[in-house]
Design a protein around this motif. Sequence first.
Motif, mmCIF file in Angstrom:
data_model
loop_
_atom_site.group_PDB
_atom_site.id
_atom_site.type_symbol
_atom_site.label_atom_id
_atom_site.label_comp_id
_atom_site.label_asym_id
_atom_site.label_seq_id
_atom_site.Cartn_x
_atom_site.Cartn_y
_atom_site.Cartn_z
ATOM 1 N N ASN A 28 -62.850 -44.736 50.748
ATOM 2 C CA ASN A 28 -61.799 -44.905 49.602
ATOM 3 C C ASN A 28 -62.621 -44.054 48.451
ATOM 4 O O ASN A 28 -63.359 -44.584 47.762
ATOM 5 C CB ASN A 28 -61.862 -46.310 49.274
ATOM 6 C CG ASN A 28 -61.099 -47.125 50.279
ATOM 7 O OD1 ASN A 28 -59.834 -47.045 50.415
ATOM 8 N ND2 ASN A 28 -61.790 -48.062 50.749
ATOM 9 N N PRO A 29 -62.118 -42.753 48.330
ATOM 10 C CA PRO A 29 -63.030 -41.842 47.630
ATOM 11 C C PRO A 29 -62.726 -42.187 46.070
ATOM 12 O O PRO A 29 -61.486 -42.689 45.866
ATOM 13 C CB PRO A 29 -62.449 -40.246 48.118
ATOM 14 C CG PRO A 29 -61.399 -40.662 48.804
ATOM 15 C CD PRO A 29 -61.308 -41.967 49.425
ATOM 16 N N PRO A 30 -63.701 -41.991 45.312
ATOM 17 C CA PRO A 30 -63.059 -42.323 43.909
ATOM 18 C C PRO A 30 -62.270 -41.512 43.319
ATOM 19 O O PRO A 30 -62.078 -40.270 43.443
ATOM 20 C CB PRO A 30 -64.485 -42.177 43.048
ATOM 21 C CG PRO A 30 -65.344 -41.106 43.857
ATOM 22 C CD PRO A 30 -64.881 -41.447 45.345
ATOM 23 N N GLY A 31 -61.395 -41.861 42.321
ATOM 24 C CA GLY A 31 -60.624 -41.062 41.547
ATOM 25 C C GLY A 31 -61.219 -40.386 40.230
ATOM 26 O O GLY A 31 -62.235 -40.732 39.970
ATOM 27 N N PRO A 32 -60.316 -39.606 39.553
ATOM 28 C CA PRO A 32 -60.953 -39.221 38.283
ATOM 29 C C PRO A 32 -61.289 -40.145 37.434
ATOM 30 O O PRO A 32 -60.432 -41.010 37.230
ATOM 31 C CB PRO A 32 -59.739 -38.276 37.719
ATOM 32 C CG PRO A 32 -58.917 -37.877 39.159
ATOM 33 C CD PRO A 32 -59.113 -39.098 39.978
ATOM 34 N N GLY A 33 -62.339 -39.836 36.735
ATOM 35 C CA GLY A 33 -62.967 -40.823 35.618
ATOM 36 C C GLY A 33 -63.598 -41.836 36.188
ATOM 37 O O GLY A 33 -64.205 -42.732 35.473
ATOM 38 N N SER A 34 -63.757 -42.167 37.304
ATOM 39 C CA SER A 34 -64.471 -43.076 37.956
ATOM 40 C C SER A 34 -66.075 -42.912 37.966
ATOM 41 O O SER A 34 -66.442 -41.827 38.020
ATOM 42 C CB SER A 34 -64.186 -43.399 39.603
ATOM 43 O OG SER A 34 -64.938 -44.223 40.314
ATOM 44 N N THR A 35 -66.954 -43.904 37.943
ATOM 45 C CA THR A 35 -68.364 -43.845 37.500
ATOM 46 C C THR A 35 -69.052 -43.550 38.929
ATOM 47 O O THR A 35 -70.010 -42.738 38.702
ATOM 48 C CB THR A 35 -68.993 -44.895 37.120
ATOM 49 O OG1 THR A 35 -68.612 -46.339 37.914
ATOM 50 C CG2 THR A 35 -68.508 -45.288 35.700
ATOM 51 N N ALA A 36 -68.377 -43.382 40.072
ATOM 52 C CA ALA A 36 -68.725 -43.002 41.287
ATOM 53 C C ALA A 36 -68.515 -41.504 41.606
ATOM 54 O O ALA A 36 -68.910 -41.070 42.541
ATOM 55 C CB ALA A 36 -68.200 -43.958 42.468
ATOM 56 N N ALA B 167 -61.174 -38.496 51.878
ATOM 57 C CA ALA B 167 -61.155 -39.523 52.325
ATOM 58 C C ALA B 167 -61.399 -39.341 53.837
ATOM 59 O O ALA B 167 -60.762 -38.614 54.718
ATOM 60 C CB ALA B 167 -59.679 -40.220 52.237
ATOM 61 N N ALA B 168 -62.399 -40.019 54.506
ATOM 62 C CA ALA B 168 -62.583 -40.148 55.878
ATOM 63 C C ALA B 168 -63.405 -41.184 56.372
ATOM 64 O O ALA B 168 -64.058 -41.883 55.637
ATOM 65 C CB ALA B 168 -63.688 -38.722 56.330
ATOM 66 N N ASP B 169 -63.093 -41.637 57.685
ATOM 67 C CA ASP B 169 -63.592 -42.977 58.114
ATOM 68 C C ASP B 169 -64.458 -42.657 59.592
ATOM 69 O O ASP B 169 -63.735 -42.221 60.466
ATOM 70 C CB ASP B 169 -62.579 -43.703 58.363
ATOM 71 C CG ASP B 169 -62.953 -45.210 58.642
ATOM 72 O OD1 ASP B 169 -64.043 -45.642 59.121
ATOM 73 O OD2 ASP B 169 -61.957 -46.076 58.665
ATOM 74 N N VAL B 170 -65.735 -42.907 59.668
ATOM 75 C CA VAL B 170 -66.320 -42.492 60.859
ATOM 76 C C VAL B 170 -66.026 -43.604 62.018
ATOM 77 O O VAL B 170 -66.248 -43.493 63.327
ATOM 78 C CB VAL B 170 -67.801 -42.549 60.719
ATOM 79 C CG1 VAL B 170 -68.273 -41.660 59.854
ATOM 80 C CG2 VAL B 170 -68.405 -44.124 60.170
ATOM 81 N N THR B 171 -65.346 -44.777 61.560
ATOM 82 C CA THR B 171 -65.145 -45.758 62.587
ATOM 83 C C THR B 171 -63.956 -45.472 63.370
ATOM 84 O O THR B 171 -63.618 -45.645 64.585
ATOM 85 C CB THR B 171 -64.744 -47.178 62.105
ATOM 86 O OG1 THR B 171 -63.562 -47.011 61.321
ATOM 87 C CG2 THR B 171 -65.977 -47.724 61.213
ATOM 88 N N THR B 172 -62.923 -44.213 62.825
ATOM 89 C CA THR B 172 -61.707 -43.745 63.629
ATOM 90 C C THR B 172 -62.119 -42.362 63.894
ATOM 91 O O THR B 172 -61.221 -41.863 64.861
ATOM 92 C CB THR B 172 -60.421 -44.174 62.823
ATOM 93 O OG1 THR B 172 -60.548 -43.445 61.467
ATOM 94 C CG2 THR B 172 -60.493 -45.702 62.629
ATOM 95 N N GLY B 173 -62.713 -41.821 63.081
ATOM 96 C CA GLY B 173 -62.787 -40.017 63.077
ATOM 97 C C GLY B 173 -61.710 -39.632 61.984
ATOM 98 O O GLY B 173 -61.656 -38.345 61.922
ATOM 99 N N GLU B 174 -60.916 -40.311 61.607
ATOM 100 C CA GLU B 174 -59.911 -39.856 60.660
ATOM 101 C C GLU B 174 -60.552 -39.101 59.408
ATOM 102 O O GLU B 174 -61.214 -39.828 58.718
ATOM 103 C CB GLU B 174 -59.104 -40.998 60.178
ATOM 104 C CG GLU B 174 -57.821 -40.325 59.234
ATOM 105 C CD GLU B 174 -56.879 -41.518 58.923
ATOM 106 O OE1 GLU B 174 -55.834 -41.291 58.228
ATOM 107 O OE2 GLU B 174 -57.325 -42.579 59.186
#
Length: 267
Positions: A34-42, A51-58
């Motif tokens: 869940n990548p952070p959106g604009p303005g997020s402190t992260a 957005a990527a997920d190592v549990t699925t490869g997506e």
Amino acid sequence: MTRICVAGGTGQVGREVVRQALAAGHSVAAFSRNPPGPGSTARVDGAEYFAADVTTGEGLAAALAGADVVIDCLEGRSGRALKNYADGGARLLAAARDAGVARAVMLSIVNCDRSTLGYYASKAAKERVYDRSGLKTVTLRATQFHSLLAAVFAAGSRLRVVPVVKGARFQPIAPADAATALLEEALAPAGTGHVHRTRTIGGPEVRDMEDFARQWKAVTGSRGSIVRLPLPGAMGRYLRAGLNLVPEDRHAGETFSGWLAKSADSL
């Protein structure tokens, strides 16, 4: 300029890797489920987020496209993420190989292979995946972070108790110092010999847990009483045996008191 892909680039160490890499003039791609959106402190300005997920490869192919090296700061603390942690590492490395990435560096924990705690055992299993991958890989084993101690003290303080584990000493390290070491390994000249290497890094001081609790109380103003408590199970055995310590690998970085002073507003 090096293109660096940071897996888990929104976590406490991942964000530091992103920030330091950009400050050094490198190109950075960071991914998380869940990548952070604009303005997020992260979010760190200048990085590309995927957005990527190592549990699925997506999403991995897009995040890794054009990368020279991947720095793996992913965590798997519970549930599916913990169960599939090592498999996720294998999926990430396979995608990195397909993308032509030359090197991968992962963050791990000191002596994780000497603990039966599920979280630590998953780290050790992932280290073995990196060792067998065939890519140029480095495992950076670090001691526990300053933030872990602070979180333990804060949780107990809500009940007017600042808990310390009987017989436990700690050698905490700042996430920023771990990030610096990860970047050093990612950018180091390619060596010869075995394709996988392990480096260990510890915080600058080894102290009884109670000493750190007193420092935390002084900064936060907590009125909780410091109470020594036994810690049963795998984590207790790990701590009492001193397996969380690497005094021979002290890093001259930020002390716990220095980190507290800098983080006072968020404690």
